[in-house]
Design a protein around this motif. Sequence first.
Motif, PDB file in Angstrom:
ATOM      1  N   LYS A 423       0.845  -1.192   0.000  1.00 55.69           N
ATOM      2  CA  LYS A 423       0.000   0.000   0.000  1.00 55.69           C
ATOM      3  C   LYS A 423       0.878   1.239   0.000  1.00 55.69           C
ATOM      4  CE  LYS A 423      -4.348   1.595   1.961  1.00 55.69           C
ATOM      5  NZ  LYS A 423      -5.413   1.311   2.944  1.00 55.69           N
ATOM      6  N   VAL A 424       0.574   2.164  -0.902  1.00 57.95           N
ATOM      7  CA  VAL A 424       1.389   3.371  -1.043  1.00 57.95           C
ATOM      8  C   VAL A 424       0.621   4.629  -0.651  1.00 57.95           C
ATOM      9  CG1 VAL A 424       2.891   2.382  -2.800  1.00 57.95           C
ATOM     10  CG2 VAL A 424       0.764   3.518  -3.504  1.00 57.95           C
ATOM     11  N   LYS A 425      -0.688   4.480  -0.460  1.00 55.71           N
ATOM     12  CA  LYS A 425      -1.499   5.620  -0.032  1.00 55.71           C
ATOM     13  C   LYS A 425      -2.085   5.314   1.338  1.00 55.71           C
ATOM     14  CE  LYS A 425      -2.895   7.508  -4.534  1.00 55.71           C
ATOM     15  NZ  LYS A 425      -4.063   7.876  -5.399  1.00 55.71           N
ATOM     16  N   ARG A 426      -1.443   5.811   2.373  1.00 54.50           N
ATOM     17  CA  ARG A 426      -1.906   5.546   3.725  1.00 54.50           C
ATOM     18  C   ARG A 426      -3.286   6.170   3.952  1.00 54.50           C
ATOM     19  NH1 ARG A 426       1.753   3.673   7.308  1.00 54.50           N
ATOM     20  NH2 ARG A 426       3.949   3.598   6.659  1.00 54.50           N
ATOM     21  N   GLY A 427      -4.148   5.401   4.589  1.00 52.62           N
ATOM     22  CA  GLY A 427      -5.472   5.907   4.911  1.00 52.62           C
ATOM     23  C   GLY A 427      -6.483   5.778   3.796  1.00 52.62           C
ATOM     24  N   ALA A 428      -6.023   5.439   2.588  1.00 51.24           N
ATOM     25  CA  ALA A 428      -6.955   5.315   1.460  1.00 51.24           C
ATOM     26  C   ALA A 428      -7.724   3.997   1.540  1.00 51.24           C
ATOM     27  CB  ALA A 428      -6.194   5.379   0.135  1.00 51.24           C
ATOM     28  N   ARG A 429      -8.953   3.995   1.028  1.00 47.17           N
ATOM     29  CA  ARG A 429      -9.708   2.748   0.944  1.00 47.17           C
ATOM     30  C   ARG A 429      -8.951   1.759   0.062  1.00 47.17           C
ATOM     31  NH1 ARG A 429     -15.302   2.040   1.390  1.00 47.17           N
ATOM     32  NH2 ARG A 429     -15.232   0.988  -0.637  1.00 47.17           N
ATOM     33  N   ALA A 430      -9.158   0.482   0.337  1.00 54.20           N
ATOM     34  CA  ALA A 430      -8.449  -0.546  -0.422  1.00 54.20           C
ATOM     35  C   ALA A 430      -8.765  -0.456  -1.910  1.00 54.20           C
ATOM     36  CB  ALA A 430      -8.809  -1.928   0.104  1.00 54.20           C
ATOM     37  N   ASP A 431     -10.013  -0.090  -2.251  1.00 57.98           N
ATOM     38  CA  ASP A 431     -10.402  -0.061  -3.652  1.00 57.98           C
ATOM     39  C   ASP A 431     -10.150   1.284  -4.321  1.00 57.98           C
ATOM     40  OD1 ASP A 431     -12.303   1.278  -2.214  1.00 57.98           O
ATOM     41  OD2 ASP A 431     -14.027   0.260  -3.119  1.00 57.98           O
ATOM     42  N   ALA A 432      -9.492   2.208  -3.625  1.00 58.22           N
ATOM     43  CA  ALA A 432      -9.191   3.514  -4.211  1.00 58.22           C
ATOM     44  C   ALA A 432      -8.112   3.350  -5.287  1.00 58.22           C
ATOM     45  CB  ALA A 432      -8.720   4.481  -3.138  1.00 58.22           C
ATOM     46  N   PRO A 433      -8.278   3.990  -6.436  1.00 59.22           N
ATOM     47  CA  PRO A 433      -7.248   3.895  -7.486  1.00 59.22           C
ATOM     48  C   PRO A 433      -5.884   4.333  -6.954  1.00 59.22           C
ATOM     49  CG  PRO A 433      -9.244   4.913  -8.346  1.00 59.22           C
ATOM     50  CD  PRO A 433      -9.427   4.812  -6.861  1.00 59.22           C
ATOM     51  N   GLY A 434      -4.869   3.554  -7.254  1.00 59.29           N
ATOM     52  CA  GLY A 434      -3.507   3.911  -6.854  1.00 59.29           C
ATOM     53  C   GLY A 434      -3.165   3.623  -5.413  1.00 59.29           C
ATOM     54  N   ALA A 435      -4.073   2.960  -4.678  1.00 60.05           N
ATOM     55  CA  ALA A 435      -3.799   2.682  -3.268  1.00 60.05           C
ATOM     56  C   ALA A 435      -2.669   1.678  -3.108  1.00 60.05           C
ATOM     57  CB  ALA A 435      -5.060   2.184  -2.565  1.00 60.05           C
ATOM     58  N   TYR A 436      -2.529   0.757  -4.076  1.00 58.78           N
ATOM     59  CA  TYR A 436      -1.494  -0.272  -4.013  1.00 58.78           C
ATOM     60  C   TYR A 436      -0.645  -0.249  -5.278  1.00 58.78           C
ATOM     61  CZ  TYR A 436      -4.229  -2.328  -0.189  1.00 58.78           C
ATOM     62  OH  TYR A 436      -4.893  -2.538   0.990  1.00 58.78           O
ATOM     63  N   GLU A 437       0.601  -0.642  -5.124  1.00 54.55           N
ATOM     64  CA  GLU A 437       1.503  -0.774  -6.262  1.00 54.55           C
ATOM     65  C   GLU A 437       2.345  -2.029  -6.104  1.00 54.55           C
ATOM     66  OE1 GLU A 437       3.967   2.633  -6.723  1.00 54.55           O
ATOM     67  OE2 GLU A 437       2.324   3.961  -7.368  1.00 54.55           O
ATOM     68  N   PHE A 438       2.720  -2.623  -7.238  1.00 57.95           N
ATOM     69  CA  PHE A 438       3.633  -3.759  -7.193  1.00 57.95           C
ATOM     70  C   PHE A 438       5.020  -3.288  -6.780  1.00 57.95           C
ATOM     71  CE2 PHE A 438       0.486  -5.460 -10.276  1.00 57.95           C
ATOM     72  CZ  PHE A 438       0.159  -6.615  -9.585  1.00 57.95           C
ATOM     73  N   GLU A 439       5.711  -4.118  -6.026  1.00 58.85           N
ATOM     74  CA  GLU A 439       7.064  -3.758  -5.612  1.00 58.85           C
ATOM     75  C   GLU A 439       8.009  -3.741  -6.801  1.00 58.85           C
ATOM     76  OE1 GLU A 439       8.422  -6.127  -2.371  1.00 58.85           O
ATOM     77  OE2 GLU A 439       6.979  -5.265  -0.952  1.00 58.85           O
ATOM     78  N   ASN A 440       7.709  -4.552  -7.812  1.00 62.76           N
ATOM     79  CA  ASN A 440       8.507  -4.556  -9.045  1.00 62.76           C
ATOM     80  C   ASN A 440       7.560  -4.394 -10.225  1.00 62.76           C
ATOM     81  OD1 ASN A 440      10.218  -5.021 -11.231  1.00 62.76           O
ATOM     82  ND2 ASN A 440      11.378  -6.619 -10.169  1.00 62.76           N
ATOM     83  N   PRO A 441       7.084  -3.175 -10.461  1.00 61.61           N
ATOM     84  CA  PRO A 441       6.078  -2.969 -11.521  1.00 61.61           C
ATOM     85  C   PRO A 441       6.595  -3.305 -12.917  1.00 61.61           C
ATOM     86  CG  PRO A 441       6.888  -0.871 -10.677  1.00 61.61           C
ATOM     87  CD  PRO A 441       7.434  -1.915  -9.764  1.00 61.61           C
ATOM     88  N   THR A 442       7.882  -3.083 -13.159  1.00 59.64           N
ATOM     89  CA  THR A 442       8.430  -3.398 -14.477  1.00 59.64           C
ATOM     90  C   THR A 442       8.328  -4.886 -14.759  1.00 59.64           C
ATOM     91  OG1 THR A 442       9.977  -1.546 -14.345  1.00 59.64           O
ATOM     92  CG2 THR A 442      10.485  -3.298 -15.926  1.00 59.64           C
ATOM     93  N   GLN A 443       8.657  -5.685 -13.755  1.00 59.02           N
ATOM     94  CA  GLN A 443       8.589  -7.141 -13.890  1.00 59.02           C
ATOM     95  C   GLN A 443       7.167  -7.599 -14.184  1.00 59.02           C
ATOM     96  OE1 GLN A 443      10.690 -10.122 -11.078  1.00 59.02           O
ATOM     97  NE2 GLN A 443       8.696  -9.827 -10.129  1.00 59.02           N
ATOM     98  N   VAL A 444       6.194  -7.057 -13.457  1.00 64.88           N
ATOM     99  CA  VAL A 444       4.801  -7.460 -13.664  1.00 64.88           C
ATOM    100  C   VAL A 444       4.297  -6.962 -15.012  1.00 64.88           C
ATOM    101  CG1 VAL A 444       2.458  -7.356 -12.746  1.00 64.88           C
ATOM    102  CG2 VAL A 444       4.395  -7.506 -11.177  1.00 64.88           C
ATOM    103  N   SER A 445       4.724  -5.757 -15.392  1.00 68.79           N
ATOM    104  CA  SER A 445       4.324  -5.219 -16.692  1.00 68.79           C
ATOM    105  C   SER A 445       4.834  -6.100 -17.823  1.00 68.79           C
ATOM    106  CB  SER A 445       4.864  -3.797 -16.856  1.00 68.79           C
ATOM    107  OG  SER A 445       4.537  -3.280 -18.126  1.00 68.79           O
ATOM    108  N   GLU A 446       6.060  -6.606 -17.698  1.00 69.35           N
ATOM    109  CA  GLU A 446       6.605  -7.511 -18.706  1.00 69.35           C
ATOM    110  C   GLU A 446       5.802  -8.810 -18.752  1.00 69.35           C
ATOM    111  OE1 GLU A 446      10.666  -8.004 -17.622  1.00 69.35           O
ATOM    112  OE2 GLU A 446      11.274  -6.009 -18.318  1.00 69.35           O
TER     113      GLU A 446
END
Length: 877
Positions: A423-446
């Motif tokens: 979680k990268v947005k503290r206090g945000a609802r779980a379903d809020a856009p951008g609340a979570y990010e992959f630790e390795n987004p490049t890897q997942v994007s590939e």
Amino acid sequence: MTVEDLPADMVDEGLLVDDVEENVATSPSTPRRIYAYTHIGYRDIPWERETPAGTVSGVGRIKVGTTTRPTMVRIREQLITSFPNLEGVEVLLDEEAKRENGTYFGDAPVHRALKDAGVRRYAGEWFEATLDEVKASIVAVRHGQALMPGRTLDFPMRPEQDQAVAVTAGYLTANAKSKTGRATRFLWNAKMRFGKTFSTYELAREMGWQRVLVLTYKPAVHSQWRDDLTIHVNFDGWHFVDRDADAETMSALAAGDEPLVWFASFQDVMGRTDEGTVKDRNQVLYDIAWDCIVLDEYHFGAWRESSRELYDPVERALAEIEEPRDGVTEADLGLRSDNYLYLSGTPFRALSDGEFPPEAVYSWTYTDEQAAKAGYDGPDPSPYADLPTMEMYAYQISDQTAGLATEVGADAFSLSEYFRATKVKRGARADAPGAYEFENPTQVSEFVEMLRGKLVGNIKTLLRGSKDVRWPYEDATLKKAAKHSVWYLPDVAACYAMRDMLADHHIFSEYEIVVVAGTTSPTGAAAKPLVTNAIAHAVQDRKAGTITLTCGKLMTGVTIKEWGAIFMLRSLQAPESYFQAAFRVQSPWSSRETGDKLVVHKPTSYIFEFDPNRALGLVADYALRMAATGPEGETRTTVFGKLLRYLPIFRLEGGTMAPLDADEVLDIATFGVGAKALARRWNDAALVSVNEFTMKALLDHPDLVDALSQTEDFTNLAQSASKIVTATDVLKNARREKRDLDPDEKKEVDEAAKLRKKVREALQKFCAKVPVFMYVTDYREESLVDIITAIDSDLFTRVTGLTVEDFQLLNRLGVFNADRLDSAIYQFKKLEEKSLHYADGESAAVARRRIGLWGRTIEDDGEPAIGDDEARVPASP
């Protein structure tokens, strides 16, 4: 009957549709079809009527008729004037008008049944009725019974259901409590879609039971137990009770004479008040002497830890509530019953622990089902026609699964780590856009690009040379199957991070993405509308399809018929959890077209797997359990061969995707690699290092270079090594200066690349001879380096053509990749042990002993167990 035959008050001028009368034969042997339809102008008209049970209301009038010709031809005749192209006409029902005794009926008895039920007839053959009322009337006529409103199902048992009932009834009768003094127990080891609910009720009818208690670990199955009892004609007169019934009704039914099914969850029945007493609403359960107590989804109680994997990791509190502390026994329940019936699609722990004697188990596996489907030669339609076959496609996305980790657990590949999100947005609802990010987004994007066959970045390097590979969202057949799919991710964070990534993707944004995870979505069957609504919106908005993201919800007890593929993106360890999830996509999805033609929308369903070793271990474990409950004398290999006939497994390795045979899968499951793949590995470029450092080291030893140059494979080695080093420096300088290579430099670099390939291939030829040397030498407990240099040097030289001194120097210079060679040697020796036996008859795989790798030896416990996360080289002591 024509309009003129009707009373005047039944005709409403202005709303009458032309009705072309059909002259049909009256013989009961003449085949007929009964149909029902509505259309614009009639389908939105509200109506209501008074009945003894109160006011019944609905919307839409329905035309009910029969014909001896194709149904749509008949409907077109009736509506040719008002609806020339039948636009706005909705066919609601079209089926054979055939009685149980084989004769055919017309529409008149159906009309009478509707009239007797108080349904208003309107303008000929139109009725102000619900579709369920029409279906119930047809069912009543077909069986020669009085109309039973709401009972619209009349399907018979399939052969295996009939057999299960017969075998179980025979065992329960022969081992009755009246004879043995103890309650009788029986297990149905029946895969999902067997129809355990309907078959249980048929068993109750066969046994003459009047009081049945159904206890489940998963309340999500409630609707299936209720509907089969209350909608099927076979169970007329039975009553269904659950926790929502009022106390007065519960007590009255318990004291009455009519058959009763009581549905409850373990957590409710086992729950106690603050004073430690039974809850008031459940007290009556303890007063009844039950004919049978049914324990549904028994694998949850038999193996609690694996059942927890079916919950979102963030919902530990929910798991504590829904799962009992241990497997519940009859004594724990404190209830009275003569019989106990246990139901599960994956009762692996109960079977391996020997909870039930073989004669008290009825098994119906996926292989049994598909064999019955393939061999069915009965009358049409086949009861198995719409049960999909399954295929697994295994893609290796980590080189850690291509080779074994050199230490236990070191760098072991895990899908859960691969898709780790935070979680990268503290206090945000779980379903809020951008609340979570992959630790390795490049890897997942590939990874996401790979699903479309677009190899980029590290994935491109890893899967270099891949050809003729079927990718889920590129291959036409696979893409069609994955139109509605479910992605099984590690946790809530990964679900929402994936949602955001797909929503921003230029292709996957065309899909309706729905997240069913965490506290913002319902649990159990209540979560199903999230998916069905998303599918409806996708169809309405003409989207590419739907992708459901979950980390546990909807993975048991719930059916989404449109799901055609599951993407396994988490590292499940228990076969119970894996196959409960995998079989979610094997649900039938079909419909009937005019003429009673069955249209199967999902002939094949797919499992897309990205951790092959772990998955194949679980599949092998599944085959092992099947062998344990199958015919005597069947081995794991023969059972697996049957399974692969109906569940083919394709694995991407070595640049190609090919089907695996039983031996290959079992080898991979046990040792982490199959024999064919292992043979390819001994010609793998990764076993040797040809770079500027090793080439410089070679040039520092001119005697070694001269000696090697005398062989055909290493002709002009000194010149080649020098050019490789020089070209590498040229390339480094250009990168450092951030400029492109000029034509001469580019030519030099290209020539060096060819020379590097030639040197590597020469060294690979040496590596390819190592298995031959290992096979013919008698020393298997020593490291290969020691055997070459001190124990069997002459043999080594004869086999490989290299002198011991040359080998020693090459090894010291780092030309050979020790870690990769450790892995390859370990797997070679483990596979070899299948055919080696000591003089005393003991298998080499059984004894705990030293095993030699490349430059070291290890202590080995024997053959890795099926189901291991990965067959690894054990750690050094």
